[in-house]
Design an enzyme around this catalytic site. Structure first.
Site, PDB file in Angstrom:
ATOM      1  CD  GLU A  54      -9.109  -9.011  -3.412  1.00 18.72           C
ATOM      2  OE1 GLU A  54      -9.925  -8.633  -2.555  1.00 18.72           O
ATOM      3  OE2 GLU A  54      -7.957  -9.420  -3.114  1.00 18.72           O
TER       4      GLU A  54
ATOM      5  CE1 TYR B 198      -9.482  -2.916   0.557  1.00 18.02           C
ATOM      6  CE2 TYR B 198      -8.529  -0.964  -0.445  1.00 18.02           C
ATOM      7  CZ  TYR B 198      -8.388  -2.137   0.293  1.00 18.02           C
ATOM      8  OH  TYR B 198      -7.152  -2.508   0.765  1.00 18.02           O
TER       9      TYR B 198
ATOM     10  CG  ASN C 178      -3.657  -2.313   6.926  1.00 18.34           C
ATOM     11  OD1 ASN C 178      -3.514  -1.977   5.757  1.00 18.34           O
ATOM     12  ND2 ASN C 178      -4.703  -2.993   7.346  1.00 18.34           N
TER      13      ASN C 178
ATOM     14  CG  HIS D 265      -5.461  -6.233  -0.278  1.00 21.06           C
ATOM     15  ND1 HIS D 265      -6.683  -6.175   0.347  1.00 21.06           N
ATOM     16  CD2 HIS D 265      -5.570  -7.157  -1.272  1.00 21.06           C
ATOM     17  CE1 HIS D 265      -7.500  -7.040  -0.260  1.00 21.06           C
ATOM     18  NE2 HIS D 265      -6.862  -7.636  -1.242  1.00 21.06           N
TER      19      HIS D 265
ATOM     20  CE  LYS E 199      -3.969  -2.211   2.262  1.00 17.29           C
ATOM     21  NZ  LYS E 199      -4.946  -2.131   3.387  1.00 17.29           N
TER      22      LYS E 199
HETATM   23  P1  ADP Z   1      -7.896  -6.802   5.678  1.00 17.91           P
HETATM   24  O1  ADP Z   1      -7.079  -5.857   4.810  1.00 17.91           O
HETATM   25  O2  ADP Z   1      -7.081  -7.318   6.853  1.00 17.91           O
HETATM   26  O3  ADP Z   1      -8.551  -7.911   4.901  1.00 17.91           O
HETATM   27  P2  ADP Z   1     -10.526  -5.542   5.822  1.00 17.91           P
HETATM   28  O4  ADP Z   1     -10.843  -6.263   4.561  1.00 17.91           O
HETATM   29  O5  ADP Z   1     -11.473  -5.702   6.984  1.00 17.91           O
HETATM   30  O6  ADP Z   1      -9.051  -5.917   6.356  1.00 17.91           O
HETATM   31  O7  ADP Z   1     -10.416  -3.991   5.548  1.00 17.91           O
HETATM   32  C1  ADP Z   1      -9.837  -3.506   4.349  1.00 17.91           C
HETATM   33  C2  ADP Z   1      -8.922  -2.356   4.680  1.00 17.91           C
HETATM   34  O8  ADP Z   1      -9.700  -1.259   5.206  1.00 17.91           O
HETATM   35  C3  ADP Z   1      -7.903  -2.637   5.795  1.00 17.91           C
HETATM   36  O9  ADP Z   1      -6.749  -3.327   5.341  1.00 17.91           O
HETATM   37  C4  ADP Z   1      -7.573  -1.240   6.272  1.00 17.91           C
HETATM   38  O10 ADP Z   1      -6.698  -0.545   5.375  1.00 17.91           O
HETATM   39  C5  ADP Z   1      -8.959  -0.573   6.209  1.00 17.91           C
HETATM   40  N1  ADP Z   1      -9.694  -0.713   7.477  1.00 17.91           N
HETATM   41  C6  ADP Z   1     -10.264  -1.840   7.980  1.00 17.91           C
HETATM   42  N2  ADP Z   1     -10.863  -1.599   9.163  1.00 17.91           N
HETATM   43  C7  ADP Z   1     -10.675  -0.283   9.417  1.00 17.91           C
HETATM   44  C8  ADP Z   1     -11.063   0.602  10.478  1.00 17.91           C
HETATM   45  N3  ADP Z   1     -11.773   0.160  11.522  1.00 17.91           N
HETATM   46  N4  ADP Z   1     -10.699   1.900  10.390  1.00 17.91           N
HETATM   47  C9  ADP Z   1      -9.981   2.367   9.331  1.00 17.91           C
HETATM   48  N5  ADP Z   1      -9.602   1.605   8.294  1.00 17.91           N
HETATM   49  C10 ADP Z   1      -9.928   0.299   8.323  1.00 17.91           C
HETATM   50 MG    MG Z   2      -9.988  -7.769   3.413  1.00 21.43          MG
END
Ligand code: ADP
Ligand code: MG
Length: 139
Positions: free
Chosen positions: A126, A49, A112, A115, A9
């Site tokens: 994807e 997303y 974070n 992805h 990212k």
């Molecule tokens: P992952 O990437 O671990 O699969 P998710 O699919 O739940 O997580 O969420 C997609 C992305 O949205 C996350 O990687 C993160 O960048 C963002 N995200 C998820 N939850 C939150 C939150 N509570 N607040 C802000 N950003 C979030």
């Molecule tokens: Mg996810």
């Protein structure tokens, strides 16, 4: 052999973490079979997303994902999806295990670093969002 989609990212690229993250992927035995750098447009990030469209963090997430270039890649291995999710660590770096990418490089639950696809069906969608079949190499 299973395929999964990885994104390094914008936060990770900005902070100079692309090389170490690709190194961790290779050391984990996940083979890179396609890779490109791109700067997502808003429609592209919103489309990627789309499942999160109703979540309160959606517009902030799209801002973040369009804030700079990212690197998308396809990883191939037995159980690539599960193994990459494990290597990434929990969505919230505060909950991520030691030795995971997010523990080392993520700033917070949004920024974070990486992805990874979460299931075979999403991996197929994807991978196809960013790559054509001809873009994947044999290794
Ligand atoms: P992952 O990437 O671990 O699969 P998710 O699919 O739940 O997580 O969420 C997609 C992305 O949205 C996350 O990687 C993160 O960048 C963002 N995200 C998820 N939850 C939150 C939150 N509570 N607040 C802000 N950003 C979030
Ligand atoms: Mg996810």
């Amino acid at each position: 052999m299973e395929l999964t989609l990885s994104i390094v990212k914008p936060d990770a690229l900005r902070n100079g973490h692309l090389g170490p993250i690709l190194g961790m992927i290779e050391e984990a035995g996940l083979k890179l079979v396609a890779l490109r750098m791109l700067h997502l447009t808003r429609p592209q990030a919103e489309g990627f997303y789309a499942v999160h469209r109703e979540r309160p963090f959606f517009s902030s997430l799209v801002d973040f994902m369009t804030s700079g270039p990212c690197v998308v890649s396809v990883l191939q291995a037995d159980d690539a999806i599960g193994r990459y999710r494990k290597l990434m660590g929990a969505t919230d770096p505060a909950q991520a295990d030691e030795g995971t990418i997010r523990k080392r490089f993520a700033s917070d639950i949004e920024k974070n670093a990486v992805h990874g696809s979460d299931a075979p069906e999403t991996a197929r969608t994807e991978v196809a969002y960013f790559f054509r079949e001809l873009d994947l190499v044999e290794r």
